[in-house]
Design a protein around this motif. Structure first.
Motif, short mmCIF file in Angstrom:
data_model
loop_
_atom_site.label_atom_id
_atom_site.label_comp_id
_atom_site.label_asym_id
_atom_site.label_seq_id
_atom_site.Cartn_x
_atom_site.Cartn_y
_atom_site.Cartn_z
N GLU A 129 0.86 -1.18 0.00
CA GLU A 129 0.00 0.00 0.00
C GLU A 129 0.89 1.24 0.00
O GLU A 129 1.22 1.78 1.04
CB GLU A 129 -0.95 -0.05 1.19
CG GLU A 129 -1.91 -1.21 1.06
CD GLU A 129 -3.10 -1.12 1.98
OE1 GLU A 129 -3.73 -0.05 2.05
OE2 GLU A 129 -3.40 -2.14 2.62
N THR A 130 1.28 1.64 -1.20
CA THR A 130 2.16 2.76 -1.43
C THR A 130 1.52 3.69 -2.45
O THR A 130 0.93 3.22 -3.42
CB THR A 130 3.52 2.26 -1.99
OG1 THR A 130 4.05 1.28 -1.10
CG2 THR A 130 4.50 3.38 -2.16
N VAL A 140 -2.83 9.01 -13.02
CA VAL A 140 -3.72 8.86 -11.87
C VAL A 140 -2.89 8.36 -10.69
O VAL A 140 -1.76 7.93 -10.84
CB VAL A 140 -4.88 7.88 -12.17
CG1 VAL A 140 -5.80 8.42 -13.24
CG2 VAL A 140 -4.36 6.52 -12.58
N THR A 141 -3.48 8.42 -9.51
CA THR A 141 -2.79 7.99 -8.30
C THR A 141 -3.20 6.58 -7.93
O THR A 141 -4.39 6.26 -7.86
CB THR A 141 -3.12 8.94 -7.14
OG1 THR A 141 -2.73 10.26 -7.51
CG2 THR A 141 -2.38 8.54 -5.88
N SER A 142 -2.21 5.74 -7.69
CA SER A 142 -2.43 4.37 -7.23
C SER A 142 -2.07 4.33 -5.75
O SER A 142 -1.02 4.82 -5.35
CB SER A 142 -1.55 3.40 -8.01
OG SER A 142 -1.55 2.12 -7.42
N THR A 143 -2.97 3.75 -4.94
CA THR A 143 -2.69 3.67 -3.50
C THR A 143 -2.31 2.27 -3.04
O THR A 143 -1.98 2.07 -1.88
CB THR A 143 -3.92 4.13 -2.68
OG1 THR A 143 -5.02 3.29 -2.99
CG2 THR A 143 -4.25 5.58 -3.00
N GLU A 183 1.58 -7.52 -12.16
CA GLU A 183 1.47 -6.40 -11.22
C GLU A 183 0.19 -5.63 -11.51
O GLU A 183 -0.06 -5.25 -12.66
CB GLU A 183 2.68 -5.47 -11.35
CG GLU A 183 2.63 -4.29 -10.42
CD GLU A 183 3.82 -3.37 -10.54
OE1 GLU A 183 3.88 -2.40 -9.77
OE2 GLU A 183 4.67 -3.60 -11.41
N VAL A 184 -0.60 -5.43 -10.47
CA VAL A 184 -1.86 -4.69 -10.59
C VAL A 184 -1.75 -3.42 -9.77
O VAL A 184 -1.49 -3.48 -8.57
CB VAL A 184 -3.06 -5.52 -10.09
CG1 VAL A 184 -4.35 -4.75 -10.23
CG2 VAL A 184 -3.13 -6.85 -10.83
N SER A 185 -1.91 -2.26 -10.42
CA SER A 185 -1.95 -0.99 -9.71
C SER A 185 -3.41 -0.67 -9.42
O SER A 185 -4.25 -0.73 -10.31
CB SER A 185 -1.33 0.13 -10.55
OG SER A 185 0.02 -0.14 -10.79
N CYS A 186 -3.73 -0.34 -8.17
CA CYS A 186 -5.12 -0.13 -7.74
C CYS A 186 -5.35 1.30 -7.30
O CYS A 186 -4.43 1.98 -6.86
CB CYS A 186 -5.46 -1.07 -6.58
SG CYS A 186 -5.23 -2.79 -6.96
N GLU A 187 -6.63 1.73 -7.37
CA GLU A 187 -7.01 3.06 -6.89
C GLU A 187 -6.71 3.20 -5.42
O GLU A 187 -6.73 2.27 -4.67
CB GLU A 187 -8.50 3.30 -7.10
CG GLU A 187 -8.90 3.46 -8.52
CD GLU A 187 -10.38 3.73 -8.69
OE1 GLU A 187 -11.18 3.47 -7.76
OE2 GLU A 187 -10.74 4.19 -9.76
#
Length: 105
Positions: A40-41, A53-56, A101-105
């Motif tokens: 969680e970065t 966009v921002t990935s959290t 690798e999955v980047s998430c909201e």
């Protein structure tokens, strides 16, 4: 060579995005207990339309993971999020593990 399972200590649930229907997004049946490494970065990534966009949260999983952009994910802490970008890491002929690798909201 795939990423070793012992490097994937977390479990996530994925509902694969299947498109738009008459009443909004359509998702496939939930796939529970998917082995993953969750970080969680906060990072800046590009979505499928090329916007920044921002990935959290970022998730590393085994290759071949069925998680198209816009899929719903439930992280180990219970937080629900959506997939922004998917990267398939392969290195044919090199001694490094393959992963998704999955980047998430």
């Amino acid at each position: 060579m795939n990423v070793p399972r012992w490097l994937l200590p977390h479990r996530v649930t994925i509902e694969p995005y299947q498109g738009e229907g008459a009443y909004g997004p359509v998702y496939g049946p939930p796939v529970a207990d998917v082995p993953a490494l969750v970080a969680e970065t906060v990072r800046t990534v590009r979505d499928r339309e090329g916007r920044e966009v921002t990935s959290t949260a970022q998730i590393i999983a085994e290759p071949g993971l069925d998680c198209p952009p816009e899929s719903r994910l439930t992280l180990p802490d219970g937080r629900a999020t959506k997939a922004i970008n998917i990267a398939r890491h392969t290195a044919p002929g090199l001694p490094v593990p393959q992963s998704t690798e999955v980047s998430c909201e």
